[in-house]
Design a protein around this motif. Sequence first.
Motif, short mmCIF file in Angstrom:
data_model
loop_
_atom_site.label_atom_id
_atom_site.label_comp_id
_atom_site.label_asym_id
_atom_site.label_seq_id
_atom_site.Cartn_x
_atom_site.Cartn_y
_atom_site.Cartn_z
N GLN A 288 0.81 -1.22 0.00
CA GLN A 288 0.00 0.00 0.00
C GLN A 288 0.84 1.27 0.00
N LEU A 289 2.14 1.13 0.20
CA LEU A 289 3.01 2.29 0.11
C LEU A 289 3.31 2.67 -1.34
N HIS A 290 3.22 1.69 -2.24
CA HIS A 290 3.65 1.99 -3.61
C HIS A 290 2.82 1.31 -4.70
N LYS A 291 1.86 0.46 -4.35
CA LYS A 291 1.08 -0.22 -5.38
C LYS A 291 -0.41 0.03 -5.25
N ALA A 292 -0.82 0.95 -4.41
CA ALA A 292 -2.24 1.22 -4.21
C ALA A 292 -2.65 2.44 -5.03
N ILE A 293 -3.81 3.02 -4.69
CA ILE A 293 -4.44 4.03 -5.54
C ILE A 293 -4.56 5.35 -4.80
N ASP A 294 -4.27 6.42 -5.49
CA ASP A 294 -4.47 7.75 -4.94
C ASP A 294 -5.94 7.93 -4.53
N THR A 295 -6.16 8.52 -3.37
CA THR A 295 -7.52 8.68 -2.84
C THR A 295 -8.41 9.47 -3.79
N ASP A 296 -7.87 10.50 -4.43
CA ASP A 296 -8.68 11.30 -5.36
C ASP A 296 -9.16 10.45 -6.54
N THR A 297 -8.32 9.52 -6.99
CA THR A 297 -8.72 8.66 -8.10
C THR A 297 -9.81 7.69 -7.67
N ILE A 298 -9.66 7.10 -6.48
CA ILE A 298 -10.71 6.22 -5.96
C ILE A 298 -12.02 6.97 -5.84
N THR A 299 -11.95 8.19 -5.33
CA THR A 299 -13.16 9.01 -5.18
C THR A 299 -13.78 9.29 -6.53
N ALA A 300 -12.96 9.63 -7.52
CA ALA A 300 -13.49 9.94 -8.85
C ALA A 300 -14.17 8.71 -9.46
N ILE A 301 -13.62 7.52 -9.25
CA ILE A 301 -14.24 6.30 -9.77
C ILE A 301 -15.59 6.08 -9.12
N HIS A 302 -15.65 6.20 -7.80
CA HIS A 302 -16.92 6.00 -7.10
C HIS A 302 -17.95 7.05 -7.51
N ASP A 303 -17.51 8.28 -7.66
CA ASP A 303 -18.43 9.35 -8.08
C ASP A 303 -19.01 9.05 -9.45
N GLU A 304 -18.16 8.57 -10.37
CA GLU A 304 -18.63 8.27 -11.72
C GLU A 304 -19.61 7.11 -11.71
N LEU A 305 -19.30 6.07 -10.93
CA LEU A 305 -20.22 4.94 -10.82
C LEU A 305 -21.53 5.36 -10.17
N TYR A 306 -21.46 6.17 -9.13
CA TYR A 306 -22.67 6.63 -8.45
C TYR A 306 -23.53 7.49 -9.38
N HIS A 307 -22.90 8.33 -10.15
CA HIS A 307 -23.63 9.20 -11.08
C HIS A 307 -24.44 8.37 -12.08
N ARG A 308 -23.93 7.22 -12.43
CA ARG A 308 -24.60 6.38 -13.42
C ARG A 308 -25.79 5.61 -12.83
N THR A 309 -26.02 5.73 -11.54
CA THR A 309 -27.22 5.13 -10.93
C THR A 309 -28.35 6.15 -10.79
N LEU A 310 -28.12 7.36 -11.27
CA LEU A 310 -29.06 8.47 -11.02
C LEU A 310 -30.46 8.16 -11.50
N HIS A 311 -30.61 7.51 -12.64
CA HIS A 311 -31.94 7.24 -13.21
C HIS A 311 -32.34 5.78 -13.03
N GLY A 312 -31.76 5.15 -12.02
CA GLY A 312 -32.11 3.75 -11.74
C GLY A 312 -31.17 2.79 -12.43
N GLY A 313 -31.02 1.60 -11.86
CA GLY A 313 -30.13 0.61 -12.43
C GLY A 313 -28.69 0.84 -12.01
N TRP A 314 -27.88 -0.14 -12.30
CA TRP A 314 -26.47 -0.09 -11.95
C TRP A 314 -25.63 -0.11 -13.22
N PRO A 315 -24.47 0.53 -13.19
CA PRO A 315 -23.62 0.47 -14.39
C PRO A 315 -23.16 -0.96 -14.64
N ASP A 316 -22.96 -1.29 -15.91
CA ASP A 316 -22.54 -2.65 -16.28
C ASP A 316 -21.03 -2.79 -16.08
#
Length: 475
Positions: A288-316
């Motif tokens: 986790q010191l050198h092979k994990a993910i920047d927190t901002d990138t993790i947040t951006a991924i979750h935000d994008e996935l969450y945005h795609r649930t706005l009108h119902g359903g889950w992203p594929d």
Amino acid sequence: MTDLPTPGPDQPHDLAGIGIGPFNLSLAALAHNIPTTPTNPHPLTTAFYEQRPAFHWHPGLLIEGASLQVPFLADLVTLADPTNPWTFLNYLRSRDRLFPFYFAERFHIQRAEYDAYCRWATHQIPGLHFNHQIDAIRWNRQHHLFEIDFTQLDTHGEAQALGRTHARNIALGIGTEPHIPEPLRPLAEAENIPVIHSADYLHHREELLDAEHITVIGSGQSGAEIFLDLLRARPHGHENLHWLTRTPAFAPMEYSKLGLEHFTPDYTHYFHALPEAVRDELVPRQWQLHKAIDTDTITAIHDELYHRTLHGGWPDTTLTPGVSVRTAGRMTNTRIELHLEHTQQNTRTRLTTDAVVLATGYRERPLGRILAGLEPHLRRDESDRPRIDDRFRLVLDPAITGHVYVQNAERHTHGVGAPDLGLAAWRSATILNDLTGTNPYPLPERTAFTTFGLTPRTSRIPTQDPDLTPLIHGN
């Protein structure tokens, strides 16, 4: 093909660098700026050689908006010499961009900007030779010098001329190479099969986006950035993306202030002094010191996935950690079948996909080919790896009076900070202080609030050492 007229052993370089990536570029910048002194009245003579025609830093991963994971102060020279002409801030000044950068208030710059900064530096720093392929390195016992044979390449990468140069010392900065897991190697090496390493992502992005289904393997920063880029480019409800990783979680990078002290000279000294078996056990546990993910990138991924649930359903999309690829093969002319195993469940399944991106990281390039002429003189550890001392020198037969310094080939001896840009200037300064036998770059006595280990900390390289013999200009 002709032979180049090159200087003989009566005109050796003090230092010859093999490879021009960020680390040897840092060394070249600091070496050129060493002032002359009564002890060393002659300027340090250096030459650096690179097979590629120009500097490019991970061009296949310069994704729009992707940032460095280290602050801009981790440039080529600042953490050893803030007054050096090749700082990032001086680069901005030369481009009339200091005030825009000041108002942007960015501590972490984009990768593309770091690449542009390094390319600017290569046009300023003398003694850099691109289109030069190093063929062999030998020790000349008669002249007490390293002989370096090279091939000069033309603009198409074809052999143009042969040459030889001599040096008292060498710095290896040949970098890393993409790592492709063995089960996927046959597909990655075959033609017309869309299995690519993340290092080539941007070169194949458009054809990847045309694929019906895409699988990303690897959960480091590169895998996360590629998954996010693909996700943003796919239509809602028809993403058709899999993201798999062997790690037990899509985990954030350890970025706490004290956690970052693993990337200090203090920790590097501590790690180097540990027994070999302890070091080998420790590095994999520090992923986790050198092979994990920047927190901002993790947040951006979750935000994008969450945005795609706005009108119902889950992203594929399917995001599954704890999965390894057992085998892989071509199912039809266009489809790829991955045989997967979940390590915690001890279950297996198959996944059919149209394209695979391997965000599986990099490995240190083997030194065997380039050091074949020195093989009898190399000292190795219990795992047959080169032994490297605390001043980044290969441990060689005492009959060889010159030194071979290594950059980013010493993770097994110096720890997770070896490939980190934040230690580049410090390591370069350590090398130059050792090579000159003087102290052109005084280094800090302490760099971390953490005390690593119970033994008292002492300076590794004294400010003045009367027994330290300069290794340049024949002294």
